[in-house]
Each structure stands twice: as C-alpha cells, then as structure tokens.
Design an enzyme around this catalytic site. Structure first.
Site, PDB file in Angstrom:
ATOM      1  N   THR A 170      -2.147  -4.961 -10.413  1.00  0.00           N
ATOM      2  CA  THR A 170      -2.051  -4.608 -11.494  1.00  0.00           C
ATOM      3  C   THR A 170      -2.593  -5.842 -12.585  1.00  0.00           C
ATOM      4  OG1 THR A 170       0.154  -3.454 -10.798  1.00  0.00           O
ATOM      5  CG2 THR A 170       0.137  -4.656 -13.721  1.00  0.00           C
ATOM      6  N   GLY A 200       7.065   2.793 -12.620  1.00  0.00           N
ATOM      7  CA  GLY A 200       7.293   1.122 -12.385  1.00  0.00           C
ATOM      8  C   GLY A 200       7.763   0.583 -13.071  1.00  0.00           C
ATOM      9  N   THR A 221       4.489  -8.691 -12.713  1.00  0.00           N
ATOM     10  CA  THR A 221       3.375  -7.795 -11.764  1.00  0.00           C
ATOM     11  C   THR A 221       4.004  -7.887 -10.560  1.00  0.00           C
ATOM     12  OG1 THR A 221       1.560  -7.805 -10.829  1.00  0.00           O
ATOM     13  CG2 THR A 221       1.927  -9.524 -11.085  1.00  0.00           C
TER      14      THR A 221
HETATM   15  N1  ASP Z   1       3.905  -3.369 -10.737  1.00  0.00           N
HETATM   16  C1  ASP Z   1       3.040  -2.597 -10.682  1.00  0.00           C
HETATM   17  C2  ASP Z   1       4.449  -0.968 -10.231  1.00  0.00           C
HETATM   18  O1  ASP Z   1       5.362  -1.594  -9.605  1.00  0.00           O
HETATM   19  C3  ASP Z   1       2.448  -2.535  -9.487  1.00  0.00           C
HETATM   20  C4  ASP Z   1       2.185  -4.070  -8.944  1.00  0.00           C
HETATM   21  O2  ASP Z   1       1.841  -4.969 -10.310  1.00  0.00           O
HETATM   22  O3  ASP Z   1       1.121  -4.408  -7.982  1.00  0.00           O
HETATM   23  O4  ASP Z   1       4.269   0.144 -10.746  1.00  0.00           O
END
Ligand code: ASP
Length: 306
Positions: A170, A200, A221
């Site tokens: 992310t 998310g 993230t």
């Molecule tokens: N936080 C993001 C999600 O859960 C994924 C990530 O940060 O890599 O969609």
C-alpha cells in the site's frame, strides 16, 4: 514553519531483489511531492502528487500493480485528509480508476460526502469526466500468476503475507506546508485473495489515514482487518498530544496491534514537522524530504539514507 513530506510504499517482508525498486519508487514520489511543496504548494497537493506517482509504479500494490480479488477484478481503496478543517474524502472498492487518490480528493471537494464505494464511486468518476482505464491496465504479470495459484486451491491465511515475501505495498504520504497545514493520503489495491466488496483500513479516516493540524498526520499500511480494529492512524495522532515525539507516539500506537496480532506500519508527522516511521514487519519502504536534510529513503530499520 518547516515544510516536510514523508511517504511509504508498504510494510512487509520486502525481498532483497525488490529493495532497490522500492527505494527508487519512494524516491520518485518524494521528488514529485517535494517539488510542489517547495514551490509553495499545499500539503494536500503534495500528498496527492506523491501518491499518484506511487500509484503509477507497478512496484506497489496501488493503482497499477494492484491485486486482483477472488473474482479477478481490481477493487481499489483510497483516502485523503486535510488537517485544517478535518476534511476527508475516500473511495472504496472502486474499479477501473488509475488514480483513486485523485478521485478521493474529488469526493472531498465536490460532494457532500466523505466516502463513495463500488458502483457509486465509478459513477461519480464518470460524472466528473475522470478518464477510466481497463482492469488489465492496472495489472502486472505477478498478480495474474498469483491469482492462478489461488484459484488452484492455495488458501493460506492472509496474515502470512505480511511475514513472508509476497509482492505488496500500500502507498501513502503525509505532509506539512509552509502555512502549517497538514495532510495525509493513502491508496491500495487491498490484500491477497480478498472477497469482492472487501474494504480495508486504507479508505477509512482514522484507520488508514488521519490529519489534524492541531496534532499531526498519519498514513498506515498492513493488515487492514487488524488496523481498523485499533483505529491505528487516529490512535497514533492522538498520542502526539503533549508534544510527545512521533517516534514514541508511533511506537505506542503500533503496540496496540499486538492485541489483535496485527502486522503493519505507519508514518507519522507532528505539527512541528517531526517525522517517524514505525513497523512490526521485517521491512517498510519509506522516505522523508525536508529542508534540513534533503531527501532520504530506506527499507530496513535504522536511519534513512540518500
Ligand atoms: N492496509 C491494506 C489493506 O488492508 C493493505 C496494505 O497496507 O498492504 O487493504
């Protein structure tokens, strides 16, 4: 007021072979955002510009390079927040948009709402004349390959992807401009093997993104299902009260992830322009630009380097 920009490109077990691409991607985003900020641009412009660069880079799981969901669709989440008036805009599970962060900003500035999702977000993109892309324009080879594996029966729990090397990341940015305004932005393609409609932490103000001129700004993230339950971005910003250093506040907030056994990280900025990145994963791609030390990036623990 010092001006400062920090960006991240995800917290996970970034393999050695991908380290340079992450460093370079983060550096490019910093360069673009910093150019705007140092020419008097707003913190809001700087975070949007930086995130757009990261969305364009297939190294990261946002915009181009995003993950497919179980139905072979790309559903994108993004949010942006302005710390002056606590304004926020977000899109969730939106399809065929190359720069969801810019759509999120349009939601903030051109609607009476904070978040649009799915079909409604797509409709809004069309209404404002935002150019749509094809799903295949957002995909890079590795994601198609992984999807084939998932469809062949690989159903390992999502938790594992934050511990083992798997392409993801992310992206996010936080900034303070010369007027002391703070802003934060985060964008993602979400997690591996997500169900259609899964959303998310990224588009949720307070969870993935938060900015308040009175305290600070954060972009998170990691495993969204865990981050949402501890409201990580707001928890981190709140911990800056009493002029606590972002390093301490960020660590304190991240420690709340232990209760839910969550993996991830965050970048955190306070109203004095002090910045910190904290993560409980092996690595986190990140970088900072400020007037005193210029532009620095890193993926491992410890000091950032040019
Ligand atoms: N936080 C993001 C999600 O859960 C994924 C990530 O940060 O890599 O969609």
């Amino acid at each position: 007021m010092p001006i400062v920009l920090a960006v991240h490109g995800g917290a996970w077990n970034i393999p050695d072979a991908a380290v340079e691409a992450h460093r370079e991607g983060v550096r490019e985003a910093l360069r673009a955002g910093w150019a705007a900020l140092s020419e008097g641009g707003s913190a809001l412009d700087a975070v949007e510009i930086a995130v757009r660069v990261l969305e364009e880079d297939p190294t990261f799981d946002a915009g181009v390079g995003s993950r497919l969901n179980r139905e072979r669709k790309v559903e994108l989440d993004a949010s942006i927040m302005c710390g002056r008036e606590l304004n926020a805009g977000a899109v969730a599970a939106v399809q065929r948009v190359r720069h969801p962060i810019s759509l999120a900003r349009k939601v903030m500035e051109e609607t009476h709402h904070v978040m649009l999702c799915g079909q409604g977000a797509s409709q809004f993109a069309d209404e404002i004349g935002m150019k749509r892309c094809r799903t295949r324009d957002l995909l890079v080879g590795r994601e198609l390959e992984r999807y084939e594996r998932v469809m062949a029966g690989d159903r390992r729990p999502v938790q594992e992807e934050f511990e083992k090397p798997a392409p993801m990341g992310t992206v996010g940015a936080i900034a303070m401009d010369g007027r002391g305004n703070l802003a934060a932005a985060t964008s993602t393609g979400g997690i591996q093997d997500k169900m259609p409609g899964r959303v998310g932490d990224t588009p949720i103000p307070g969870s993935g993104t938060f900015a308040d001129n009175k305290l600070g700004a954060a972009s998170c993230t990691g495993h969204g299902e865990k981050i949402m339950r501890v409201v990580l971005a707001k928890a981190a910003v709140d911990r800056l009260a009493g002029d606590v250093h972002p390093s301490t506040a960020g660590m304190g907030a991240l420690s709340t992830m232990r209760r839910v056994r969550g993996k991830g990280g965050l970048i955190l900025l306070d109203r004095y322009g002090r910045v910190s990145a904290r993560f409980n994963t092996p690595r986190m791609a990140r970088g900072v630009a400020d007037e005193a030390k210029g532009l620095r990036v890193g993926v491992d623990r410890g000091a950032l380097r040019r």
